[in-house]
Design an enzyme around this catalytic site. Structure first.
Site, short mmCIF file in Angstrom:
data_model
loop_
_atom_site.label_atom_id
_atom_site.label_comp_id
_atom_site.label_asym_id
_atom_site.label_seq_id
_atom_site.Cartn_x
_atom_site.Cartn_y
_atom_site.Cartn_z
N GLY A 9 3.21 1.00 3.63
CA GLY A 9 4.36 2.00 3.17
C GLY A 9 4.82 2.82 4.16
N ALA A 10 5.75 3.60 3.87
CA ALA A 10 6.05 4.83 4.89
C ALA A 10 5.13 5.73 5.27
CB ALA A 10 7.30 5.45 4.15
N GLY A 36 1.78 5.29 5.04
CA GLY A 36 0.63 4.45 5.76
C GLY A 36 1.19 4.09 7.03
N LYS A 62 -1.57 10.26 -3.71
CA LYS A 62 -1.22 11.56 -4.75
C LYS A 62 -0.96 10.94 -6.02
CE LYS A 62 0.18 14.36 -0.77
NZ LYS A 62 1.06 14.99 -0.14
N ALA A 64 6.83 11.53 4.97
CA ALA A 64 6.66 10.50 6.19
C ALA A 64 7.71 10.69 7.13
CB ALA A 64 6.58 9.05 5.41
N LYS A 95 2.46 18.11 -8.27
CA LYS A 95 3.87 18.45 -7.46
C LYS A 95 4.88 17.41 -7.80
CE LYS A 95 3.12 15.56 -4.00
NZ LYS A 95 4.11 14.90 -2.87
N THR A 99 8.36 18.84 -1.75
CA THR A 99 8.64 17.56 -2.52
C THR A 99 9.97 18.03 -3.52
OG1 THR A 99 6.21 17.00 -2.51
CG2 THR A 99 7.52 15.96 -4.07
N ASN A 116 10.51 11.59 -5.66
CA ASN A 116 10.18 12.07 -7.14
C ASN A 116 11.32 13.02 -7.22
OD1 ASN A 116 7.44 11.30 -8.16
ND2 ASN A 116 7.23 11.79 -6.03
#
Length: 331
Positions: A10-11, A13, A106, A140, A191, A248, A256
């Protein structure tokens, strides 16, 4: 020379593979789909997850787990949190002996209310000292663009935490170590839930007072739960607490926050999922975090209302009224 494996394409990683390679490690990424791995090998770009970001020559990719893990002293786990247990059940027998297992995830596991490090220890049957977690304000795309940032590397074994710290230290990324695994993991998980609330408030046209209140009261309930579980309260004033929460909530890059905006515009959970093309981590984690809080008799009113909006169909405007109408008390 360090050999590192990143399990998940993913982004985050992908960005982490770039970090590790630029800091001096040889990195093999594992992707579930061979087409993704082949594209990374051929073009040095993961167009599906982090478009336009060129990966260093030291990064390669495979869909063969054994090839990814061969000789790796550092194994970075970068899959969606709710899939970790199932993946590790398949991976556990292939993990190199005494490798350091690093969680980039997370979330809190549904059903068990366990943190990701606990899932790793239980499923991979490893000593807790082998597990390190990375948390902080690390969007990311910004990291991949080499914008200056800091992060926290937490572990109960200081030598392993320092090993990971050294493996990711770069002119644009400053890692700090911590021994508070509980606090860092909780800050990173909760968060996401508060960011959903922030996104809802933003979409409903609420102002900076509202959003600042959500951040500060969200941080307060995160810290209450953390202290009940044995975390250091000062962790929540740092990068893995306030830092990650602010990033975030405030960034349009945040999945999110963006998902919360869909809900705040009156979309159902299913409509928001279709629009966002995936479920944000906080949507699932809010159930587990709510259950964890109830089990420890900790009040988490924002988390409770986010869960009701996401999973019980409560209108976000009703949730705001319920939050504002709670019994008066000292801060």
């Amino acid at each position: 020379m360090t050999r590192a494996a990143v399990l998940g394409a993913g982004a985050w990683g992908t960005a982490f593979a770039k970090i590790l390679a630029e800091a001096g490690s040889d990195v093999t990424m594992w992707a579930r789909r061979e087409s993704v791995a082949a594209a990374i090998r051929a073009d040095r770009v993961n167009e599906a997850s982090l478009p336009g970001v060129k990966l260093p020559e030291r990064v390669t990719a495979t869909s063969e787990l054994a090839a990814a893990l061969d000789g790796a002293g550092l194994v970075f786990l970068a899959v969606p949190s709710q899939t970790l247990r199932g993946n590790l059940a398949d991976w556990a027998g292939h993990l190199p002996g005494d490798s350091t297992l690093v969680s980039l995830m997370k979330g809190i596991e549904l059903g068990t209310t366990k943190r990701m490090s606990q899932v790793i220890v239980e499923t991979a049957r490893v000593d807790p000292d082998r597990v390190v977690v990375v948390s902080g304000p690390n969007l990311a795309p910004e990291i991949a663009a080499e914008q200056p940032a800091a992060t926290v590397v937490a572990g109960t074994d200081p030598d392993r935490a320092q090993l990971v710290q050294q493996a990711i230290a770069l002119p644009y990324l400053r890692p700090y170590t911590s021994d508070d695994v509980i606090g860092c993991e909780l800050g990173g998980a909760v968060k996401n839930v508060i960011a959903l609330a922030y996104g809802m408030a933003n979409a409903m046209g609420m102002g900076d007072n509202t959003k600042a209140s959500l951040i500060t009261r969200g941080l307060a309930e995160t810290a209450r739960l953390g202290v009940a579980l044995g975390a250091d309260p000062m962790t929540f004033a740092g990068l893995a607490g306030l830092g990650d929460l602010v990033a975030t909530c405030s960034s349009p890059l945040s999945r999110n926050r963006t998902f919360g905006e869909h809900l705040g515009r009156g979309e159902s959970l299913e409509e928001a999922q279709r629009a966002a093309r995936q479920t944000a981590e906080g949507v699932k984690s809010c159930l587990a975090i709510r259950d964890l809080a109830r089990a420890h008799h900790v009040e988490m009113p924002i988390t409770e209302q986010v869960e009701r909006v996401c999973h019980e169909g409560v209108d976000p405007r009703v949730a705001v009224k319920l939050l504002m109408g709670r019994e008066m008390k000292p801060e």
